[in-house]
Design an enzyme around this catalytic site. Sequence first.
Site, PDB file in Angstrom:
ATOM      1  N   TYR A 139      94.533 -20.959  -1.910  1.00 37.35           N
ATOM      2  CA  TYR A 139      93.570 -21.975  -1.481  1.00 37.35           C
ATOM      3  C   TYR A 139      92.883 -21.578  -0.183  1.00 37.35           C
ATOM      4  O   TYR A 139      93.503 -21.054   0.746  1.00 37.35           O
ATOM      5  CB  TYR A 139      94.283 -23.311  -1.258  1.00 37.35           C
ATOM      6  CG  TYR A 139      94.644 -24.043  -2.535  1.00 37.35           C
ATOM      7  CD1 TYR A 139      93.658 -24.525  -3.391  1.00 37.35           C
ATOM      8  CD2 TYR A 139      95.971 -24.269  -2.862  1.00 37.35           C
ATOM      9  CE1 TYR A 139      93.991 -25.204  -4.551  1.00 37.35           C
ATOM     10  CE2 TYR A 139      96.317 -24.955  -4.018  1.00 37.35           C
ATOM     11  CZ  TYR A 139      95.319 -25.418  -4.859  1.00 37.35           C
ATOM     12  OH  TYR A 139      95.652 -26.096  -6.013  1.00 37.35           O
TER      13      TYR A 139
ATOM     14  N   LYS B 189     125.458 -36.319   8.794  1.00 37.32           N
ATOM     15  CA  LYS B 189     124.322 -37.208   8.574  1.00 37.32           C
ATOM     16  C   LYS B 189     123.243 -36.489   7.765  1.00 37.32           C
ATOM     17  O   LYS B 189     123.282 -35.271   7.586  1.00 37.32           O
ATOM     18  CB  LYS B 189     123.746 -37.664   9.922  1.00 37.32           C
ATOM     19  CG  LYS B 189     123.198 -36.517  10.770  1.00 37.32           C
ATOM     20  CD  LYS B 189     122.651 -37.008  12.095  1.00 37.32           C
ATOM     21  CE  LYS B 189     122.110 -35.836  12.917  1.00 37.32           C
ATOM     22  NZ  LYS B 189     121.483 -36.292  14.177  1.00 37.32           N
TER      23      LYS B 189
END
Length: 417
Positions: free
Chosen positions: A276, A35
């Site tokens: 950042y 899956k």
Amino acid sequence: MIVAPVAQIDLEALRHNLAVCRAAAPNSRVWAVIKADAYGHGMGHCAAALESADGFAVARVQEALGLRAIGISKPLLVMEGAASEAELSAALSMQVELTVHSSWQLEMVLSQLQANPQPRPQRLWLKLDTGMGRLGLQHEEAVALIKRLRAPASASCTTQQTSALGLTRTSPLELAGLMTHLANADDPSHPMTSAQCEQARSLAERFGLPLSIGNSAGILAHAAARSDWVRPGIMLYGGSPLLNHSAAALDLRPVMTLSSQLIAVREFNAGAPIGYGSTYRCPEPMRVGVVAIGYGDGYPRHAPTGTPVLVGGQRAALLGRVSMDMISVDLRPIPDAEVGDRVILWGQGLPVEEVAEQVGTINYELLCRLSPRVSVVHERLEQPLTSAPEAPPVQVRQQGQEQEPIQVRPQGPEQGP
């Protein structure tokens, strides 16, 4: 050379891990769980590489249709079952085995089979909720459905009445078995696992039904979970399913190695900010490398300073915040590092579960989250893959209703996650 993240998929390692599963549960048949695009590894390639599995298990009908569309003919099991009339119609036409976790699903199946008889009996697995608390029938519900499906039709029943009763000698249904899912198998000492196994096994034995329990953790750590059918998932891809057990200790080999390159090497003074928010400041003059990967590629944005990477085969640490396209790494331990050096984020030499633990997540999530701009390269097998024909998208429209069709884009060998 184009500089971009690459996920290299070692299909020989995938086959090795299936062999580990077989050795752990030698008396079980195997649903190989592919899956979520084979946990991010490429469903088409992995299905072909795992051709010795007894069948494939997916979560959703659309995934099963995609496998049929590329020529996969092995038994397919949809573990969530059909969620709509349109899905059920498509699944019936493709001879897909379905899980029934609610009584309404059985009613939907019976209704469609009565209206549209199929050339072969439709195989159904009843899902029992033994403690997962997610999908599944409660014990008494399961007993009632099994009895209903096995109830003989009276001589006075018409064909229509016989179909409404459920499974008979001429029924369009075949009760394939009983399945359940383990909630705490990753902890080998958890007492709930044995209780779940006993509850499922008792019901299966009462009615003489095949049983499917074992997920990866159950297969490796719980003998009671090594049932008639097992459903290995993460172990196939080289991830450890057990707490405090490395994949290497379980003889599992990493299938995916995610890597990129250094695109810059910078020299910074003490106190210089990195990234950042300036969350990291250099404690001394130091070299910092910039790597071409970020959260836009699926690398976790919340990875903290200190998360390990390999630069040219040597360990280094993430510095500061992860950007969309780049991360910064500490090159002090690697004075000869230079632009173009390969950087491994996880995989060969750096277990994905080690990175996941540092990040505060699980190996499953890291493997499944890669974005489409990561190139996926499947390494050649020593023995060639079984070829699968290309097929057009499958469209399914629910009878008697105006609605958008289910569209299935085939996930063939040349398609990445």
